[in-house]
Motif scaffolding. Structure first.
Motif, PDB file in Angstrom:
ATOM      1  N   GLY A  20       0.818  -1.210   0.000  1.00  0.00           N
ATOM      2  CA  GLY A  20       0.000   0.000   0.000  1.00  0.00           C
ATOM      3  C   GLY A  20       0.848   1.254   0.000  1.00  0.00           C
ATOM      4  O   GLY A  20       1.873   1.347  -0.664  1.00  0.00           O
ATOM      5  N   TYR A  21       0.427   2.263   0.775  1.00  0.00           N
ATOM      6  CA  TYR A  21       1.066   3.571   0.823  1.00  0.00           C
ATOM      7  C   TYR A  21       1.354   3.939   2.269  1.00  0.00           C
ATOM      8  O   TYR A  21       0.589   3.603   3.167  1.00  0.00           O
ATOM      9  CB  TYR A  21       0.160   4.636   0.189  1.00  0.00           C
ATOM     10  N   ASP A  22       2.460   4.654   2.490  1.00  0.00           N
ATOM     11  CA  ASP A  22       2.770   5.112   3.847  1.00  0.00           C
ATOM     12  C   ASP A  22       2.908   6.629   3.935  1.00  0.00           C
ATOM     13  O   ASP A  22       3.192   7.161   5.003  1.00  0.00           O
ATOM     14  CB  ASP A  22       4.039   4.439   4.368  1.00  0.00           C
ATOM     15  N   ARG A  23       2.720   7.358   2.833  1.00  0.00           N
ATOM     16  CA  ARG A  23       2.733   8.815   2.840  1.00  0.00           C
ATOM     17  C   ARG A  23       1.592   9.324   1.964  1.00  0.00           C
ATOM     18  O   ARG A  23       1.470   8.943   0.798  1.00  0.00           O
ATOM     19  CB  ARG A  23       4.065   9.373   2.308  1.00  0.00           C
ATOM     20  N   PHE A  24       0.742  10.181   2.543  1.00  0.00           N
ATOM     21  CA  PHE A  24      -0.356  10.805   1.802  1.00  0.00           C
ATOM     22  C   PHE A  24      -0.224  12.323   1.920  1.00  0.00           C
ATOM     23  O   PHE A  24       0.081  12.839   3.004  1.00  0.00           O
ATOM     24  CB  PHE A  24      -1.715  10.356   2.349  1.00  0.00           C
ATOM     25  N   TYR A  25      -0.479  13.026   0.806  1.00  0.00           N
ATOM     26  CA  TYR A  25      -0.304  14.472   0.774  1.00  0.00           C
ATOM     27  C   TYR A  25      -1.588  15.155   0.312  1.00  0.00           C
ATOM     28  O   TYR A  25      -2.207  14.738  -0.676  1.00  0.00           O
ATOM     29  CB  TYR A  25       0.839  14.856  -0.170  1.00  0.00           C
ATOM     30  N   GLU A  26      -1.967  16.201   1.047  1.00  0.00           N
ATOM     31  CA  GLU A  26      -3.112  17.007   0.620  1.00  0.00           C
ATOM     32  C   GLU A  26      -2.757  17.840  -0.609  1.00  0.00           C
ATOM     33  O   GLU A  26      -3.632  18.182  -1.418  1.00  0.00           O
ATOM     34  CB  GLU A  26      -3.563  17.905   1.769  1.00  0.00           C
ATOM     35  N   ASP A  27      -1.486  18.163  -0.765  1.00  0.00           N
ATOM     36  CA  ASP A  27      -1.016  18.916  -1.926  1.00  0.00           C
ATOM     37  C   ASP A  27      -1.225  18.082  -3.189  1.00  0.00           C
ATOM     38  O   ASP A  27      -0.646  16.999  -3.329  1.00  0.00           O
ATOM     39  CB  ASP A  27       0.469  19.245  -1.749  1.00  0.00           C
ATOM     40  N   PRO A  28      -2.062  18.522  -4.141  1.00  0.00           N
ATOM     41  CA  PRO A  28      -2.326  17.727  -5.338  1.00  0.00           C
ATOM     42  C   PRO A  28      -1.106  17.567  -6.234  1.00  0.00           C
ATOM     43  O   PRO A  28      -1.103  16.719  -7.134  1.00  0.00           O
ATOM     44  CB  PRO A  28      -3.432  18.518  -6.051  1.00  0.00           C
ATOM     45  N   ASN A  29      -0.046  18.348  -5.990  1.00  0.00           N
ATOM     46  CA  ASN A  29       1.159  18.244  -6.809  1.00  0.00           C
ATOM     47  C   ASN A  29       2.116  17.161  -6.302  1.00  0.00           C
ATOM     48  O   ASN A  29       3.149  16.911  -6.932  1.00  0.00           O
ATOM     49  CB  ASN A  29       1.889  19.596  -6.842  1.00  0.00           C
ATOM     50  N   ARG A  30       1.779  16.560  -5.186  1.00  0.00           N
ATOM     51  CA  ARG A  30       2.642  15.510  -4.643  1.00  0.00           C
ATOM     52  C   ARG A  30       1.885  14.183  -4.633  1.00  0.00           C
ATOM     53  O   ARG A  30       0.712  14.127  -4.252  1.00  0.00           O
ATOM     54  CB  ARG A  30       3.097  15.857  -3.215  1.00  0.00           C
TER      55      ARG A  30
END
Length: 231
Positions: free
Chosen positions: A151-161
């Motif tokens: 899965g994923y371990d980093r989520f960003y609110e910034d749509p550019n990341r």
């Protein structure tokens, strides 16, 4: 309120091959329920207006272990038992930290079921059970462990990341033997001279336990570089 029900089938078979020897096999499913701290803890950041920085996850699933075991045991002189056991453990749904980064302010950290382990090994045991003055055991567990995450371990609110994918994060097999030695020194009941109806030297007991294990590897990765494990 969430209700979770787990089924834990188990089976064990032991078959004698002589008066002093046997072979055995076992299979089972085991669950370890998360502790209250992992489910409900939280911390706040004072410098960020008491925003929650770390919190538990009440929806965590209990990690499941599927275990296989096969072995041979032989008794000598009605006192010494020698055994060799091979085992395999498939562990899923362990948890590790996941981070959520907002556009502003402190990031949020919580645990998610995104980790697994694969354990296999052989255990050798010599067990002296009925010595008059000495008993104990010696045990060598040669264990090989691999672990990984999905899965994923980093989520960003910034749509550019983009969120960081850890699906390919698998460690190299880690060999970590463990040796245990137990010596129990004792005197029998009614041992030695009798004094006024008692035996001052009887029923003494001294138990010594020695444990050695290979050093544990760990990850030093302050920059969060993907796929760096056990370096």
């Amino acid at each position: 309120k969430v209700t979770k029900v787990k089924v834990m089938p188990r089976i064990g078979i032991s078959h004698p091959v002589s008066d002093n020897a046997k072979i055995f096999f076992s299979y089972g499913h085991f669950y370890k329920w998360p502790d209250e701290y992992s489910l409900y803890y939280y911390t706040q950041s004072i410098t960020q207006g008491y925003r929650i920085q770390n919190r538990g996850n009440p929806d965590l699933d209990p990690p499941r272990t599927i275990q296989y075991e096969v072995g041979y045991s032989h008794e000598l002189f009605n006192q010494l038992e020698l055994s060799a056991t091979g085992y395999y453990k498939d562990i899923t749904d362990e948890w590790s930290e996941v981070r959520y980064y907002p556009l502003q302010g402190v990031d949020l950290r919580k645990n998610e079921n995104n980790q697994y382990r694969d354990i296999r090994g052989i255990e050798l045991m010599a067990n002296l059970r009925y010595g008059r003055f000495i008993s104990g055991f010696a045990n060598l567990d040669y264990m090989i462990t691999s672990r990984g995450r999905w899965g994923y371990d980093r989520f960003y609110e910034d749509p550019n990341r983009e969120s960081r994918n850890i699906s390919a994060s698998v460690t190299q097999p880690l060999v970590r033997p463990v040796f245990k030695l137990n010596v129990d020194l004792h005197t029998p009941a009614q041992f030695g001279p009798e004094v006024a109806g008692i035996y001052p030297l009887s029923d003494f007991n001294l138990n010594l336990l020695y444990i050695w294990r290979d050093g544990e590897k760990f990850t030093w990765n302050p920059e969060g570089i993907p796929y760096v494990e056990d370096n």
